[in-house]
Write a protein that holds these residues in place. Structure first.
Motif, PDB file in Angstrom:
ATOM      1  N   GLN A 167       1.102  -1.660   0.282  1.00 17.50           N
ATOM      2  CA  GLN A 167      -0.020   0.479   0.099  1.00 17.50           C
ATOM      3  C   GLN A 167       0.778   1.130   0.397  1.00 17.50           C
ATOM      4  O   GLN A 167       0.491   2.448  -0.296  1.00 17.50           O
ATOM      5  N   HIS A 168       2.266   1.091   1.097  1.00 16.23           N
ATOM      6  CA  HIS A 168       3.147   2.188   0.852  1.00 16.23           C
ATOM      7  C   HIS A 168       4.586   2.401   0.041  1.00 16.23           C
ATOM      8  O   HIS A 168       5.470   3.268   0.675  1.00 16.23           O
TER       9      HIS A 168
ATOM     10  N   GLY B 150       7.394   3.104   3.096  1.00 20.96           N
ATOM     11  CA  GLY B 150       6.284   3.247   4.328  1.00 20.96           C
ATOM     12  C   GLY B 150       6.782   1.977   5.643  1.00 20.96           C
ATOM     13  O   GLY B 150       6.796   2.726   6.664  1.00 20.96           O
TER      14      GLY B 150
ATOM     15  N   LEU C 247      -0.134   5.761   8.239  1.00 25.57           N
ATOM     16  CA  LEU C 247       0.017   5.442   7.342  1.00 25.57           C
ATOM     17  C   LEU C 247      -0.028   6.598   5.735  1.00 25.57           C
ATOM     18  O   LEU C 247       0.263   6.998   5.093  1.00 25.57           O
ATOM     19  N   GLY C 248      -1.365   7.339   5.605  1.00 26.58           N
ATOM     20  CA  GLY C 248      -1.954   6.860   4.928  1.00 26.58           C
ATOM     21  C   GLY C 248      -1.859   8.899   4.418  1.00 26.58           C
ATOM     22  O   GLY C 248      -2.868   9.382   4.103  1.00 26.58           O
TER      23      GLY C 248
END
Length: 166
Positions: free
Chosen positions: A31-32, A36, A107-108
């Motif tokens: 996702q990151h 991340g 994290l977003g």
């Protein structure tokens, strides 16, 4: 620094979303990106640097002051040195730990962006004292670490380095 950062980030993400250790790391990277995994690295490294400086500098300096200058017993000097240094290091490092934890939980970047943005957001929402959430636990943890590390050094140094600890 980096090891603590990745392990604590994974723990925080597991607490929020569940999953195994490998699955959590895979989700973060998917996702990151790999970067991340390093969210909060500067705060983590700064916090650990202060811990190390406290243990290697403040504890021995306080112990020496108390035992040599004030004449207290070495056991009392060791205990007061560890407690004093632990409280001091906890006070210096807690804001970094709070900022790091908030960043790693987001994290977003929905609520907490950069270090500066996170710091400003926390102070705006909770005041400066909000940066010290967890201070008691963290300081007690540091004090216990300092006491144990000091004791272990005193027990094992003569065994490992007999020529230097005569």
């Amino acid at each position: 620094g980096p090891a603590c950062c990745i392990l604590e980030l994974t723990m925080i993400q597991q607490q929020r979303f569940g999953g195994t250790f490998p699955a959590t790391i895979q989700r973060i990277v998917t996702q990151h990106g790999a970067q991340g995994l390093f969210r909060g690295l500067l705060c983590s490294t700064g916090r650990e640097g202060l811990f190390t400086a406290g243990y290697l500098g403040s504890v021995p300096a306080t112990q020496a002051l108390l035992t040599e200058s004030l004449g207290v017993s070495s056991n009392v000097g060791n205990a007061i040195g560890a407690v004093g240094a632990g409280l001091f290091v906890g006070a210096l490092s807690q804001p970094m730990d709070t900022v790091k934890t908030c960043m790693q939980g987001d994290l977003g970047r929905e609520n907490f962006g950069t270090i500066t943005q996170t710091l400003q957001s926390l102070v705006r929402q909770q005041g400066v004292l909000g940066l010290y959430r967890g201070y008691t636990y963290r300081s007690l943890n540091i004090i216990i670490d300092f006491v144990l590390l000091d004791w272990l050094a005193r027990v094992f140094a003569p065994i490992m380095f007999p020529s230097k600890c005569g």
